[in-house]
Design a protein around this motif. Sequence first.
Motif, PDB file in Angstrom:
ATOM      1  N   ALA A  55       0.705  -1.317   0.001  1.00 41.61           N
ATOM      2  CA  ALA A  55       0.119   0.123  -0.002  1.00 41.61           C
ATOM      3  C   ALA A  55       0.847   1.205  -0.245  1.00 41.61           C
ATOM      4  O   ALA A  55       1.948   1.408   0.510  1.00 41.61           O
ATOM      5  CB  ALA A  55      -0.797   0.053   1.023  1.00 41.61           C
ATOM      6  N   LYS A  56       0.281   2.456  -0.622  1.00 41.15           N
ATOM      7  CA  LYS A  56       1.249   3.498  -0.697  1.00 41.15           C
ATOM      8  C   LYS A  56       0.663   4.350   0.423  1.00 41.15           C
ATOM      9  O   LYS A  56      -0.579   4.518   0.728  1.00 41.15           O
ATOM     10  CB  LYS A  56       0.871   4.248  -1.948  1.00 41.15           C
ATOM     11  N   SER A 104       8.547   0.129   2.190  1.00 38.83           N
ATOM     12  CA  SER A 104      10.041  -0.234   1.796  1.00 38.83           C
ATOM     13  C   SER A 104      10.555   0.811   1.378  1.00 38.83           C
ATOM     14  O   SER A 104      11.888   1.209   1.508  1.00 38.83           O
ATOM     15  CB  SER A 104       9.951  -1.635   1.065  1.00 38.83           C
ATOM     16  N   GLN A 105      10.002   1.787   0.478  1.00 47.12           N
ATOM     17  CA  GLN A 105      10.490   2.846  -0.170  1.00 47.12           C
ATOM     18  C   GLN A 105      10.842   4.059   0.800  1.00 47.12           C
ATOM     19  O   GLN A 105      11.808   4.622   0.959  1.00 47.12           O
ATOM     20  CB  GLN A 105       9.512   3.448  -1.108  1.00 47.12           C
ATOM     21  N   CYS A 139      11.553   3.138   4.160  1.00 47.72           N
ATOM     22  CA  CYS A 139      12.596   2.695   4.778  1.00 47.72           C
ATOM     23  C   CYS A 139      14.063   2.833   4.121  1.00 47.72           C
ATOM     24  O   CYS A 139      14.955   3.385   4.739  1.00 47.72           O
ATOM     25  CB  CYS A 139      12.471   1.296   5.108  1.00 47.72           C
ATOM     26  N   THR A 140      13.989   2.971   2.854  1.00 48.34           N
ATOM     27  CA  THR A 140      15.091   3.043   1.890  1.00 48.34           C
ATOM     28  C   THR A 140      15.464   4.644   1.976  1.00 48.34           C
ATOM     29  O   THR A 140      16.576   4.882   2.405  1.00 48.34           O
ATOM     30  CB  THR A 140      15.158   2.641   0.601  1.00 48.34           C
ATOM     31  N   MET A 141      14.390   5.325   1.821  1.00 44.34           N
ATOM     32  CA  MET A 141      14.959   6.787   1.926  1.00 44.34           C
ATOM     33  C   MET A 141      15.423   7.093   3.047  1.00 44.34           C
ATOM     34  O   MET A 141      16.327   8.076   3.254  1.00 44.34           O
ATOM     35  CB  MET A 141      13.717   7.771   1.660  1.00 44.34           C
ATOM     36  N   ILE A 142      14.848   6.914   4.186  1.00 43.66           N
ATOM     37  CA  ILE A 142      15.581   7.215   5.744  1.00 43.66           C
ATOM     38  C   ILE A 142      16.931   6.714   5.821  1.00 43.66           C
ATOM     39  O   ILE A 142      17.842   7.563   6.193  1.00 43.66           O
ATOM     40  CB  ILE A 142      14.539   6.797   6.862  1.00 43.66           C
ATOM     41  N   LYS A 143      17.006   5.386   5.553  1.00 45.99           N
ATOM     42  CA  LYS A 143      18.281   4.772   5.483  1.00 45.99           C
ATOM     43  C   LYS A 143      19.423   5.471   4.902  1.00 45.99           C
ATOM     44  O   LYS A 143      20.605   5.942   5.263  1.00 45.99           O
ATOM     45  CB  LYS A 143      18.176   3.230   5.278  1.00 45.99           C
ATOM     46  N   VAL A 196      19.041   0.413  10.519  1.00 45.19           N
ATOM     47  CA  VAL A 196      17.894  -0.555  10.153  1.00 45.19           C
ATOM     48  C   VAL A 196      16.565   0.063  10.248  1.00 45.19           C
ATOM     49  O   VAL A 196      16.508   0.344  11.438  1.00 45.19           O
ATOM     50  CB  VAL A 196      18.089  -2.062  10.752  1.00 45.19           C
ATOM     51  N   VAL A 197      15.785   0.162   9.195  1.00 44.00           N
ATOM     52  CA  VAL A 197      14.622   1.078   9.519  1.00 44.00           C
ATOM     53  C   VAL A 197      13.357   0.317   9.373  1.00 44.00           C
ATOM     54  O   VAL A 197      13.439  -0.579   8.261  1.00 44.00           O
ATOM     55  CB  VAL A 197      14.589   2.336   8.697  1.00 44.00           C
ATOM     56  N   PHE A 198      12.361   0.426  10.257  1.00 42.25           N
ATOM     57  CA  PHE A 198      11.256  -0.364  10.188  1.00 42.25           C
ATOM     58  C   PHE A 198      10.065   0.737  10.187  1.00 42.25           C
ATOM     59  O   PHE A 198      10.017   1.692  10.906  1.00 42.25           O
ATOM     60  CB  PHE A 198      11.103  -1.348  11.336  1.00 42.25           C
TER      61      PHE A 198
END
Length: 272
Positions: A47-48, A125-126, A128-132, A145-147
């Motif tokens: 979901a977005k 997931s996007q 998570c990747t952006m924050i990381k 590691v971001v959740f």
Amino acid sequence: MKKTITTGLAALLTLMLVSACATRKEMIYLQDMEETIDYPVNPNYEAKIQADDKLKIVVTSRNPELALAFNLPGYGGYSVSDDGNVTATSTPGANVRDMGYLVDPNGDIDFPVLGRLHVIGLTRSQLCTMIKEQLQQQQLLSDAVVFVDFMNFKYSVLGEVGGVGTFSLKDGDRITILEALAQAGDLQPTSRIDRVAVIRDVGSKRRIMHVNLRSKDIFLSPAYYLQQNDIIYVEPNEMRAQQETRQKWSFWMSGLSLLSSLASIVLLVTKL
């Protein structure tokens, strides 16, 4: 005469059996699926993020004290005492569990240290990747590691189902329309199975989609996986309309019978 009555009863019985079979067939899901064929679904669906979503975001690291600055109080799994000792946090309290990042109407959240992040339209997931990546690029945390999880994923089911209501998805962001209907007590004999509506907010607009639960094409529908705040509406079928008509006729016939009885009593009293 006896033969005519017997023939009529047999015809009536046959008609009732055919009608019952037709009714059962109308209520069967996915009638056109074949056992030996695989049908595609999207196994990677996510979901977005939308405006007014409430997000739980937890950042962890091999050095827990370094991740504390990027978490809301109580999250991150660790706390620091007055003397500087880092200890693991067990289960957060009720007030902490309710805390999260609310996506504003512009699609932004205010994230610790990193500031305002534009998250609308991203998947979990996007985000998570952006924050990381931002933590790494700004040399704030190299092994983060971001959740990310939704805290207020809700949908509503209305119409001809076992139990209407608003339901919350406790974990993740994947629920199909079939699962949602099961949560609402499934369809009823009075449900129209070939025209189930899903009403969805898309940006500043509202869209309605119809799915046919008898067909395998439901797997290809954008309404197969629900999104936040979707509304499922199940229309009544002809059986429900017939039931309502019979109820109305029964009401009026009862009223007429009561009036007739009253009129008879009045006439009887008048004669006396």
